[in-house]
Design an enzyme around this catalytic site. Structure first.
Site, PDB file in Angstrom:
ATOM      1  N   THR A   1      44.273  45.261  -6.905  1.00  0.00           N
ATOM      2  CA  THR A   1      43.453  46.287  -7.565  1.00  0.00           C
ATOM      3  C   THR A   1      41.980  46.035  -7.278  1.00  0.00           C
ATOM      4  O   THR A   1      41.531  44.872  -7.276  1.00  0.00           O
ATOM      5  CB  THR A   1      43.630  46.367  -9.100  1.00  0.00           C
ATOM      6  OG1 THR A   1      42.573  47.158  -9.644  1.00  0.00           O
ATOM      7  CG2 THR A   1      43.606  45.039  -9.813  1.00  0.00           C
ATOM      8  N   ILE A   2      41.249  47.126  -7.082  1.00  0.00           N
ATOM      9  CA  ILE A   2      39.798  46.965  -6.919  1.00  0.00           C
ATOM     10  C   ILE A   2      39.172  46.517  -8.242  1.00  0.00           C
ATOM     11  O   ILE A   2      38.067  46.010  -8.256  1.00  0.00           O
ATOM     12  CB  ILE A   2      39.106  48.272  -6.447  1.00  0.00           C
ATOM     13  CG1 ILE A   2      39.310  49.409  -7.459  1.00  0.00           C
ATOM     14  CG2 ILE A   2      39.559  48.669  -5.058  1.00  0.00           C
ATOM     15  CD1 ILE A   2      38.327  50.571  -7.271  1.00  0.00           C
ATOM     16  N   ASP A   3      39.892  46.733  -9.363  1.00  0.00           N
ATOM     17  CA  ASP A   3      39.293  46.467 -10.685  1.00  0.00           C
ATOM     18  C   ASP A   3      39.195  44.976 -11.016  1.00  0.00           C
ATOM     19  O   ASP A   3      38.436  44.588 -11.899  1.00  0.00           O
ATOM     20  CB  ASP A   3      40.121  47.151 -11.791  1.00  0.00           C
ATOM     21  CG  ASP A   3      40.282  48.645 -11.562  1.00  0.00           C
ATOM     22  OD1 ASP A   3      39.434  49.224 -10.864  1.00  0.00           O
ATOM     23  OD2 ASP A   3      41.262  49.220 -12.069  1.00  0.00           O
TER      24      ASP A   3
ATOM     25  N   GLY B   1      36.582  50.715 -12.310  1.00  0.00           N
ATOM     26  CA  GLY B   1      36.897  49.426 -12.932  1.00  0.00           C
ATOM     27  C   GLY B   1      37.706  49.540 -14.202  1.00  0.00           C
ATOM     28  O   GLY B   1      38.014  48.535 -14.838  1.00  0.00           O
TER      29      GLY B   1
ATOM     30  N   ARG C   1      12.109  57.506  -9.116  1.00  0.00           N
ATOM     31  CA  ARG C   1      13.169  58.027  -9.972  1.00  0.00           C
ATOM     32  C   ARG C   1      14.005  56.915 -10.606  1.00  0.00           C
ATOM     33  O   ARG C   1      14.017  55.782 -10.118  1.00  0.00           O
ATOM     34  CB  ARG C   1      14.146  58.877  -9.142  1.00  0.00           C
ATOM     35  CG  ARG C   1      13.622  60.238  -8.795  1.00  0.00           C
ATOM     36  CD  ARG C   1      14.578  60.937  -7.854  1.00  0.00           C
ATOM     37  NE  ARG C   1      14.216  62.332  -7.698  1.00  0.00           N
ATOM     38  CZ  ARG C   1      14.668  63.126  -6.734  1.00  0.00           C
ATOM     39  NH1 ARG C   1      15.483  62.662  -5.823  1.00  0.00           N
ATOM     40  NH2 ARG C   1      14.292  64.389  -6.688  1.00  0.00           N
TER      41      ARG C   1
ATOM     42  N   GLY D   1      48.953  46.613  -9.481  1.00  0.00           N
ATOM     43  CA  GLY D   1      48.049  46.196 -10.548  1.00  0.00           C
ATOM     44  C   GLY D   1      48.791  46.181 -11.874  1.00  0.00           C
ATOM     45  O   GLY D   1      50.031  46.087 -11.913  1.00  0.00           O
TER      46      GLY D   1
ATOM     47  N   GLN E   1      35.261  53.640  -3.245  1.00  0.00           N
ATOM     48  CA  GLN E   1      35.481  52.206  -3.537  1.00  0.00           C
ATOM     49  C   GLN E   1      36.884  51.753  -3.165  1.00  0.00           C
ATOM     50  O   GLN E   1      37.147  50.567  -3.023  1.00  0.00           O
ATOM     51  CB  GLN E   1      35.258  51.941  -5.035  1.00  0.00           C
ATOM     52  CG  GLN E   1      33.813  52.092  -5.445  1.00  0.00           C
ATOM     53  CD  GLN E   1      33.659  52.368  -6.941  1.00  0.00           C
ATOM     54  OE1 GLN E   1      33.363  51.462  -7.695  1.00  0.00           O
ATOM     55  NE2 GLN E   1      33.845  53.599  -7.358  1.00  0.00           N
TER      56      GLN E   1
END
Ligand code: F6P
Length: 359
Positions: free
Chosen positions: A136-138, A181, A173, A113, A285
């Site tokens: 990257t997961i971001d 991220g 709730r 990344g 994640q």
């Protein structure tokens, strides 16, 4: 071309092994040897490596993580060393380059990344031949429509939102879900759309809690006695700062965010009187097997990286442009992060289907 090196750097994500497999298989087709460095750039500095042949990559397409190991805290230009019981930092980039030369590598494929590719860029400036692959997961890397790993993270976050819905409804709730991220809200926004969130708070649109409360009360007046709030870890109030969880000294990206979800939850409980709970989705994640989409994207990136090496297109990163795989200069990629355009189509879509951004 006789021999190439490869490393996986930064926070891991689903699909790393699929890229490695594609690189090794494509290289093998062209009789190119592959050396895999362990734990990102750390392995290059310390010369920790293994030969990667088609045998090593059997069965790894669907496996999460990376068989090479990764590190998001080692920067060869500011490398952490323990000396006389003390932690010190030194520039070991020349030592890393010597190791690359010893292996007589024609190029190094860096799967990473922003932080890892910034290190790669510093090596390129010192004359090292590098090809990048965006991971990257971001999804915050410029120059590509998607990084691999992101779509799997979206699936995980969407699943969490769905599950929170049923328990939120039963108990009347507010459920707050904090997702990762860094400074980009891609995960929160896209999982929020896919999971049917009521409020999405992202770094690119600083929020006002009064507006979030208004949304929750509007729902209550319509007989909806629960709400789902997705908060990106980098989100911040209009009159406040991001919440920093820790600083990892020596890391290419030392700031680790986290904790805004808990703050939003306790404030909302006080402001609305609704019982509120927070879930921090965290490293779930990043874990698990890649989705079919990411297996395909990762495989395409791996094949394309070897093609770029064969064509001598060093200093370039594979990229997804629409549905096509292309290449962009790493020097351009590391100039700025790709964040969510606040007035972009995705935000507009979210607003049109009733999602509030707390403004
Ligand atoms: O960049 C990937 C990422 O998972 C971010 O979303 C998150 O902020 C960070 O890495 C967490 O890093 P660590 O694994 O060091 O806690």
């Amino acid at each position: 071309m006789k021999r190439i090196g490869v490393l996986t750097g930064g926070g891991d994500c689903p699909g790393l092994n699929a890229v490695l497999r594609a690189i090794v298989k494509t290289a093998d087709e062209h009789q190119i040897e592959v050396i895999g460095f362990r734990d990102g750039f750390r392995g290059v500095v310390l010369n920790h490596y293994l030969r990667l042949t088609p045998k090593e990559v059997v069965g790894i397409l669907i496996k999460g993580g990376t068989i090479l190991g990764s590190s998001n805290r080692d920067n060869p230009f500011h490398f952490r060393i323990e000396k006389d019981g003390e932690t010190q930092y030194a520039d070991l980039s020349d030592q890393a380059i010597r190791h690359l030369e010893q292996h007589e590598l024609d190029c190094l494929i860096v799967i990473g990344g922003d932080g890892t590719l910034s290190c790669a860029h510093d090596f390129i400036k010192k004359g090292v031949k590098i090809i990048g692959v965006p991971k990257t997961i971001d999804n915050d890397l410029s120059g590509t429509d998607l990084t691999f790993g992101f779509m799997t993270a979206i699936d995980t976050a969407t699943d969490a939102i769905e599950k929170l819905h049923t328990t939120a409804e039963s108990h009347h709730r507010i459920m707050v879900l904090e997702v990762m991220g860094r400074n980009a809200g891609w995960i929160a926004l896209q999982a929020g759309i896919a999971g049917g969130a009521d409020v999405v708070l992202i770094p690119e649109i600083p929020f006002c809690l009064d507006q979030v409360v208004q949304k929750i009360m509007e729902r209550k007046n319509r007989g909806r006695h629960f709400s789902i709030i997705v908060v990106a870890e980098g989100a911040r109030p209009q009159d406040g700062e991001q919440v920093v969880k820790r600083i990892v000294e020596g890391s290419p990206e030392p700031v680790r965010l986290g904790g805004i979800g808990g703050k939003v939850a306790s404030d909302l409980e006080a402001m609305t009187g609704f019982e509120t709970r927070v879930t921090v989705l965290g490293h779930l994640q990043r874990g698990g097997k890649p989705s079919a989409f990411d297996r395909i994207l990762a495989s395409r990136y791996g094949v394309a990286a070897v093609q770029l090496a064969l064509e001598g297109k060093f200093g370039m990163m594979t990229s997804l442009q629409g549905w096509e795989i292309g290449a962009v200069p790493i020097a351009e990629v590391v100039k700025e992060l790709k964040t969510v355009p606040p007035e972009g189509e995705l935000v507009k879509t979210a607003r049109s289907i009733g999602i509030s951004f707390g403004v």
